[in-house]
Design a protein around this motif. Structure first.
Motif, short mmCIF file in Angstrom:
data_model
loop_
_atom_site.label_atom_id
_atom_site.label_comp_id
_atom_site.label_asym_id
_atom_site.label_seq_id
_atom_site.Cartn_x
_atom_site.Cartn_y
_atom_site.Cartn_z
N PHE B 128 0.81 -1.21 0.00
CA PHE B 128 0.00 0.00 0.00
C PHE B 128 0.85 1.27 0.00
N CYS B 129 2.16 1.06 -0.01
CA CYS B 129 3.00 2.27 -0.03
C CYS B 129 4.13 2.16 -1.03
N ASN B 130 4.81 1.03 -1.06
CA ASN B 130 6.03 0.94 -1.85
C ASN B 130 5.79 1.01 -3.36
N VAL B 131 4.82 0.21 -3.83
CA VAL B 131 4.56 0.16 -5.28
C VAL B 131 4.31 1.51 -5.89
N ASN B 134 7.77 4.24 -4.25
CA ASN B 134 9.20 4.00 -4.37
C ASN B 134 9.67 4.40 -5.76
N SER B 135 10.77 5.13 -5.80
CA SER B 135 11.25 5.62 -7.09
C SER B 135 11.65 4.46 -8.00
N ALA B 136 11.85 3.28 -7.43
CA ALA B 136 12.18 2.12 -8.26
C ALA B 136 11.01 1.72 -9.15
N ASN B 137 9.83 2.15 -8.78
CA ASN B 137 8.65 1.73 -9.54
C ASN B 137 8.16 2.79 -10.52
N VAL B 138 9.04 3.74 -10.82
CA VAL B 138 8.68 4.72 -11.85
C VAL B 138 8.73 4.03 -13.21
N GLY B 139 7.73 4.27 -14.01
CA GLY B 139 7.71 3.64 -15.34
C GLY B 139 7.32 2.19 -15.26
N ALA B 140 7.11 1.71 -14.07
CA ALA B 140 6.61 0.35 -13.90
C ALA B 140 5.30 0.50 -13.16
N CYS B 141 4.84 -0.54 -12.57
CA CYS B 141 3.63 -0.41 -11.78
C CYS B 141 4.05 -0.12 -10.34
N ILE B 147 7.28 9.87 -8.58
CA ILE B 147 7.63 10.31 -7.22
C ILE B 147 9.01 9.76 -6.90
N SER B 148 9.87 10.64 -6.49
CA SER B 148 11.24 10.21 -6.24
C SER B 148 11.75 10.95 -5.02
N ASP B 149 11.55 10.33 -3.87
CA ASP B 149 11.88 10.95 -2.60
C ASP B 149 12.86 10.02 -1.88
N PRO B 150 14.14 10.34 -1.93
CA PRO B 150 15.15 9.42 -1.40
C PRO B 150 14.90 9.05 0.07
N GLU B 151 14.45 10.02 0.84
CA GLU B 151 14.19 9.72 2.25
C GLU B 151 13.07 8.72 2.39
N LEU B 152 12.04 8.95 1.57
CA LEU B 152 10.90 8.04 1.62
C LEU B 152 11.32 6.64 1.14
N ASP B 153 12.13 6.61 0.08
CA ASP B 153 12.62 5.33 -0.43
C ASP B 153 13.32 4.55 0.69
N GLU B 154 14.13 5.28 1.39
CA GLU B 154 14.91 4.64 2.45
C GLU B 154 13.98 4.13 3.56
N ARG B 172 8.82 -3.05 13.04
CA ARG B 172 8.30 -2.98 11.67
C ARG B 172 7.00 -2.17 11.65
N ALA B 173 6.12 -2.49 12.56
CA ALA B 173 4.83 -1.80 12.61
C ALA B 173 5.03 -0.32 12.85
N GLU B 174 5.95 0.02 13.73
CA GLU B 174 6.20 1.44 14.02
C GLU B 174 6.76 2.16 12.78
N THR B 175 7.65 1.44 12.09
CA THR B 175 8.21 2.04 10.87
C THR B 175 7.10 2.33 9.86
N TYR B 176 6.19 1.40 9.75
CA TYR B 176 5.07 1.64 8.82
C TYR B 176 4.24 2.83 9.26
N ASP B 177 4.03 2.94 10.59
CA ASP B 177 3.28 4.10 11.07
C ASP B 177 3.95 5.39 10.63
N GLU B 178 5.28 5.36 10.65
CA GLU B 178 6.00 6.54 10.22
C GLU B 178 5.77 6.80 8.72
N ILE B 179 5.76 5.71 8.00
CA ILE B 179 5.49 5.84 6.55
C ILE B 179 4.12 6.47 6.31
N TRP B 180 3.13 5.94 6.99
CA TRP B 180 1.76 6.46 6.77
C TRP B 180 1.69 7.93 7.10
N ARG B 181 2.39 8.32 8.18
CA ARG B 181 2.36 9.74 8.56
C ARG B 181 3.09 10.60 7.53
#
Lengths: 318, 661, 356
Positions: B128-131, B134-141, B147-154, B172-181
């Protein structure tokens, strides 16, 4: 000129027409700006020049147009329509699988149209100005005006969903020649044939009314022939001449109608395939279907010419 | 790993686990674009606007394709934007496949359009977030707008990879919470709603249940001991009666599917429908239950034997140097398992990559992120009568190399190695919190069959009968028309007994040892109305993708049962962050506040969906958040419909842009 | 003794959008067996309608309102359809003005003749064909066997007319109704066709009711003739009397309208004026607006057909009758015309007793 020579001459005349069809089909798809490959390439910088060339080779879009055309034509002449871009499968297999379905539908539509139009037209003409004639004209007008997708949906709604008399899905597991197929053909066949039936009926009536006023009809009656003979032998054959002319034109309409009707009824023919192919930009499939339908229309016109000549000996002199 | 190599094939990669939840079959090699559009048209960006305000009204072009509902949703959003007076909106719609071809293209991001698309997520919160970010998925699905945000990628990587999260679920769950925020703050994307998976059956079908993911529609409903799920046909009983005691065996289930299965070759197909039918024929090493828990399946048991704290530089010594193409792709014929993180094929002439054979060597030397061992059941029979061995499993992994689904397989898999006839070791490249679910996420195919066909050739249209170990064996398939499968007489679970086969099984004795239904007929019926009509007319027993309005009718009818389960499908609108003025977060924030999520759900979907107040649906909350309520409390206000706040932001921007044109 | 055909008080009206047209008004005449009876008049006089009424071939909007058509003493008009059909083509044949139009274009000419023979005479197809070929031969069509299977468009106009004559004769009828059989043909062909008709009438001993607008045609072929004007008979007379002593001013006017080659005057002298509006015919004598001798009385009183000698109402048996007030009330100015007979130069009139 004998009928046989007439038919032969007409058959030969079909060849340049088919040639024209092939040129137009090929031209439309290949001379419009941007061939399929350049469309891919333009939007995808990752394709190298070498790959582009390979793609062009593979999809037959390299070299001068005339040579590509000749290659394409020589392939088409042996029934090879190239491959589907998405799956790489042979297009001809697809076309030959779908064609009988469309032919069955078209034929059924025709049979329905003729079966309705001729008797109704005769009835209306013989009873010109009476209630039956007026009613049939109203029906014919509605038949011509109803859009076929609407009619199709209406038929499905009424006969399949409310009354449960007919299936909604086509008979995927029955061979086409199976008698049960008729039940499946009925609704789409009626849908595809209605407009044709209405036009045919109107022409049948008009031409019949006109013929009924002809002197030879009075003459035939004056010879004491029964009215049945007068109408069904003398008048009918003359009236059919103009009906056949129209019928040839209507074939193109039926072919065009099959695109919509097949989509509405999920009928696995060339029409629904064409819609899919256009959506997926399957150029080879679209071209193959275009060629096949064009050939079908040309053939229908040829048959109409022959029938015309059989019906009316005067034509053979033209 | 990146998708550069795949892009060079001219194909597009769709993550199998992020399958597009809609009617269309995603193509893997279609024509891109829509002749001439995009390149020459003025983009939706402002700047060309010479009004006094400078920026407003801003032309916004929203694009979408596929379902009518999605189109209506986009129109509703456009209307909402338009009403503020700050935007001149325009909605462009495309046929689904044409749309995919259009948006999954590296140049699409430059157009400045706002694409809306629907994807299907998984139990993995990553889906629900990476695809889409993540800048790796530019031009792909399906990072459509680049979107190319190195901090977010990391941050995205750290939520999934690394020994910490692999070993510590809370972290892991906490990290995801950070992602959602972060996502809620940045608003690269506006999630609109989460779908519910629905299916409608007639009175004949009993015990039916839907899987949250459409591709599991048949397989799950027919036989899923992990959830004590089994469906059967009984034309005598009332619709909805589903007591195991009344179970009847036999009969044929007829289902209508909306799309032609693109392929029967699992790694070489990426559309939902293909997976849906493959599910009847093939099985995997493990199976998920409806809550995402993993249970061994073809593997009798499995264990995580080791985790090592490595990143991809650890494979440096096993890597080979290969050239790159002028276009910046890796020039290698073999599957690139991993690329050295320091090398960039776009910039460098040569890059270091890990190829399959070297990856196996690394694994053998003890260089790996994780090591799982799978012990296969003995005596599992393929449809052709041969017995499943470790060799089949290893061959299957290899068959996934350079396939349509290779990117999402080899983003985690390092190597699969047969230990003996019935034991396979599978190694992950790096410590991966999702490895338990994702590493064994392949279908096990027959090594003999793989040896006989060209890649992608397992398909009846190519004259090859697909062979798996599944409960049903292939019967007949007519392209674009129908598929017939029938019960496999020597189905291994049945031969063994369900309780015997699965140590984890604790269901009732009445639960059958195999599927109850003898045969499944699947009709391809593209038209939604026709499909619903066929069900209503008794020509099929089951269908899905029913328009929400029609769903209501079926729900009200006694003879039909609507099955709904909260699912992972989600729709989102993405902002062209690389095009001015969308690089301004205030604009994205404003537009996000103008997305009427509740109205979309109520009016467009007739309530058959959940508004996306957060980016994670219920199914992913187990691994994806430490405290969902807390998360929602923080994030929901940022996603609520708030015209005032939006106008405030827009006014602020207008003033600013007006001053300095 | 009854004549072969007796038409009495026949009235045919057409109900058109413009109004009711009385095409044939109270018409009575008779045709004796084996005689050739001419019906002459300008177009629109009702000749053809009268002819078709004999066979009941009036179609909507026309209707036979009144009268009897007795053929061999039996009223055809009160017969049922099937009885009437057994008379048509069998006992009464019909020859049309446009022979090509009267032949069905899509069937071979011979087939159409054979069809009638099969139908009425019960011949099998082969016998019918043989008979049809013989008839074609008899009407002067060369190579009849080949011509049998040719289509109308392959026939010349004269050949078509010969074919329809063969068709009319095919079942050996007693009466042939020939409706302007030569109007569509050119002069030389016309003469040959008339000759043929004459010859065949004798040979087959068949009566002919010959309808024409051309007195010259009547003169050459008929025994007796009737002149029609605006739906009515204005004069009936044996052919010689009609020519030498026309009793009605219209007949006299028609005489002068006969084109005569070498005539010093206008080639076609027509009667001034046009035929009256059929919907609203003139009062009194319908001819009065064009009649040079018309008087006030003519506009009021409708003259009935009388014996010009006695002034008494004419009967079917009367050979001589005319409808002019002169013969009843008497006109103050009388009928001041005379008949001059010129030298026979018109070849069409060759052998014509009236010109001798």
């Amino acid at each position: 000129m004998s009928l046989r020579r007439f038919v032969l001459r007409r058959a030969l005349a079909v060849i340049p027409v088919l040639f024209g069809v092939s040129v137009v089909t090929f031209g439309l798809f290949h001379l419009t700006p941007g061939d399929p490959v350049s469309q891919v390439v333009a939007l995808n910088p990752d394709v190298s020049a070498a790959e582009e060339a390979r793609l062009r080779e593979r999809w037959g879009v390299s070299g001068p147009v005339w040579r590509r055309y000749l290659e394409w034509l020589s392939n088409v002449l042996v029934g090879d329509f190239g491959r589907e871009i998405r799956t790489g499968r042979a297009v001809s297999g697809l076309v030959w699988r779908r064609l009988p379905e469309t032919i069955a539908l078209g034929l059924f539509g025709w049979v329905f149209a003729v079966a309705i139009a001729i008797p109704t037209g005769i009835y209306a003409a013989v009873n010109k100005g009476k209630l039956g004639d007026v009613a049939s004209r109203v029906l014919a007008l509605s038949g011509v005006s109803l859009p076929n997708f609407w009619l199709g949906l209406l038929l499905i709604l009424v006969f399949s969903l409310y009354l449960g008399l007919f299936p909604v899905l086509p008979p995927s597991r029955l061979p086409l020649y199976h008698p049960e197929t008729l039940r499946y053909l009925l609704l789409p066949g009626v849908t595809i044939g209605t407009a044709a039936a209405a036009s045919l009926m109107r022409v049948m009536r008009t031409s019949m009314v006109e013929e009924l006023n002809a002197e030879y009809v009075t003459a035939a009656r004056a010879r004491g022939l029964p009215e049945r003979t007068v109408v069904f032998k003398h008048v009918l054959r003359n009236s059919l001449v103009s009906v056949v002319t129209l019928a040839a034109t209507l074939t193109a309409g039926i072919v065009a109608g099959s695109v919509v009707v097949e989509s509405v009824f999920n009928w696995p023919g060339l029409g629904s395939e064409l819609v899919r192919a256009i959506n997926r930009r399957e150029v080879n499939v679209v071209m193959a279907i275009t060629v096949v339908t064009a050939v079908a229309v040309v053939l229908a016109n040829f048959l109409a010419d022959v029938l015309y000549a059989v019906l009316d000996p005067r034509i053979r002199y033209d | 790993m990146a998708n550069r190599h795949e892009a060079a094939d001219g194909g597009r990669r769709l993550d199998r686990r992020n399958l597009l939840a809609t009617i269309g079959a995603a193509g893997t090699a279609g024509f891109a674009g829509c002749g001439g559009q995009g390149a020459t048209e003025p983009s939706g960006s402002a700047g060309s606007d010479s009004d006094d305000d400078g920026l407003f009204p801003l032309s916004v072009r929203l694009e979408t394709g596929g379902k009518d509902e999605r189109i209506r949703m986009v129109e509703l959003i456009a209307e909402s934007l338009q009403q503020t007076g700050y935007f001149e909106t325009e909605v462009e719609t495309y046929e689904w496949n044409a749309y995919l071809d259009r948006v999954i293209n590296p140049t699409y991001r430059e157009n400045g359009y706002l694409p809306a698309i629907g994807l299907s997520g998984t139990f993995n919160p990553h889906s629900f977030c990476n695809v889409i970010h993540n800048s790796a998925n530019v031009g792909a699905c399906c990072n459509l707008t680049g979107i190319s945000d190195p901090e977010l990628d990391e941050l995205l990587d750290s939520a999934r990879y690394g020994i910490e999260v692999a070993e510590d679920a809370d972290l892991r769950a906490e990290t995801y919470d950070e992602i959602w925020r972060t996502l809620a703050e940045e608003r690269y994307t506006s999630f609109t709603h989460f779908s519910v998976a629905t299916a409608v059956t007639d009175a004949a079908v009993h015990g039916f249940a839907t899987w949250p993911f459409q591709e599991g529609l048949f397989g799950y409903a027919l036989y899923a001991p992990q959830d004590e799920q089994v469906a059967w046909i009984d034309r005598e009983r009332r619709a909805g009666d589903a007591d195991l005691a009344d179970l009847v065996t036999g009969g044929t289930l007829t289902g209508a599917i909306s799309t032609n299965p693109g392929s029967f070759d699992p790694p070489h197909s990426s559309d939902t429908t293909s997976t849906m039918v493959q599910n009847l024929l093939f099985e995997g090493l493990v199976v998920n239950d409806a809550e995402g828990n993993v249970h061994p399946w073809l593997a009798e048991r499995y264990e995580l034997r080791d985790v090592r704290d490595v990143d991809r530089t650890a494979y440096e010594e096993y890597m080979r140097v290969v050239g790159t193409t002028a276009e910046g792709a890796v020039d290698a014929d073999e599957q690139v398992i991993a690329r050295h993180p320091e090398d960039d094929p776009a910039a460098d002439d040569e890059v270091r990559v890990l190829l399959p054979e070297d990856a196996r060597e690394a694994a053998a030397d003890g260089t790996y992120g994780m090591w799982f061992r799978y012990e296969l059941h003995e005596g599992v029979e393929f449809h052709d009568g041969s017995e499943l061995t470790a060799e089949d499993v290893v061959a299957s992994y290899e068959y996934y190399e350079n396939s349509a689904t290779a990117p999402q397989t080899f983003d985690s898999v390092l190597a699969a190695v047969a230990v003996d006839d019935h034991v396979v070791d599978v190694y992950a490249q790096v410590p991966d919190a999702e490895a338990e679910r994702e590493l064994p996420g392949i279908y096990v195919l027959s090594a003999d069959q793989i040896a006989d066909v060209e890649k992608g050739g397992i398909d009846p249209r190519e004259g090859v009968t697909p062979i798996g170990t599944g409960p049903y064996e292939f019967g007949e398939f007519v392209d674009e028309e129908y598929l017939e499968v029938s019960r496999f007489d020597d189905y291994w679970v049945e031969s063994r007994g369900v309780a015997e086969a699965f140590a984890w099984f604790d269901g009732p004795d009445a639960f059958p040892d195999g599927p109850a239904i003898d045969a499944v007929e699947v009709e391809v019926v593209p038209d939604d109305a026709t499909r619903a009509g066929a069900l209503r007319n008794g020509e099929v027993d089951l269908t899905y993708d029913v328009a929400s309005g029609t769903l209501e009718d079926f729900d009200d009818a006694d003879d039909f049962v609507v099955h709904a389960v909260e699912a992972g499908g989600y729709d989102y609108l993405q902002y062209p962050v690389n095009v001015e003025p969308w690089d301004d977060p205030r604009l994205r924030e404003a537009v996000n506040h103008l997305v009427p999520r509740q109205r979309i759900v109520d009016n467009v979907l007739n309530g058959w969906a959940e508004p996306a107040w957060t980016p994670i649906p219920r199914i992913a909350r187990g691994a994806g958040t430490a405290d969902y309520d807390a998360l929602e409390a923080t994030v929901k206000p940022l996603n609520e419909y708030d015209v005032e706040r939006a106008e405030e932001l827009l006014e602020e921007m207008a003033a600013e842009y007006g001053e300095s044109p | 003794m009854t004549a072969l055909l007796e038409v009495e008080d026949l009235t045919v009206r057409f109900h058109t959008d413009e109004g009711v047209v009385t095409a044939v008004d109270d018409l009575s005449y008779r045709v004796e067996a084996a005689e050739t009876f001419g019906v002459v008049g300008e177009s629109g006089a009702g000749k053809s309608v009268a002819a078709r009424s004999v066979l009941g071939l009036i179609d909507r909007p026309g209707r036979i309102e009144r009268g009897e058509v007795r053929f061999k003493g039996e009223d055809l008009l009160s017969m049922d359809e099937s009885a009437l059909r057994s008379v048509r083509g069998d006992e009464i044949g019909m020859v049309f003005q446009d022979a090509r139009a009267a032949l069905n274009p899509v069937y071979a000419v011979g087939e159409q003749i054979a069809e009638t023979i099969e139908h009425h005479m019960g011949y099998d197809p082969a016998a019918a064909k043989t008979r049809a070929i013989r008839l074609l031969d008899r009407v002067g069509i060369a190579d009849p066997e080949a011509r049998y299977s040719e289509y109308p468009h392959e026939f010349s106009g004269g050949m078509c007319q010969r074919a329809t004559i063969a068709m009319a004769l095919s079942c050996e009828p007693d009466l042939i109704v020939a409706d302007e059989p030569t109007t569509a043909l050119d002069v030389t062909v016309e003469a040959r066709i008339l000759e043929l008709l004459d010859e065949l009438a004798d040979e087959f001993d068949v009566a002919v009711q010959l309808i024409t607008h051309d007195l010259g045609v009547i003169a050459g072929t008929c025994d007796r003739a009737m002149v029609m004007y605006a739906g009515e008979a204005v004069e009936t007379a044996p052919i010689e009397d009609l020519y030498y002593d026309p009793k009605h001013p219209y007949t006299a006017g028609l005489m002068s309208a006969i084109p005569r080659i070498g005539d010093g005057r206008d080639r076609l002298r027509t009667i001034p004026g046009t035929t009256p509006d059929p919907v609203d015919p003139p009062s009194g004598c319908r001819f009065h607006p064009r009649c040079p001798f018309a008087e006030e009385a003519c506009t009021r009183t409708h003259p009935s057909l009388v014996d010009p000698e006695t002034g008494e109402a004419a009967t079917l048996d009367d050979d001589r009758a005319a409808a002019c007030l002169e013969y009843t009330e008497g006109l103050s100015g009388g009928l001041d015309y005379s008949v001059e007979v010129e030298e026979p130069r018109d070849e069409r009139a060759g052998g014509d007793p009236a010109d001798e």
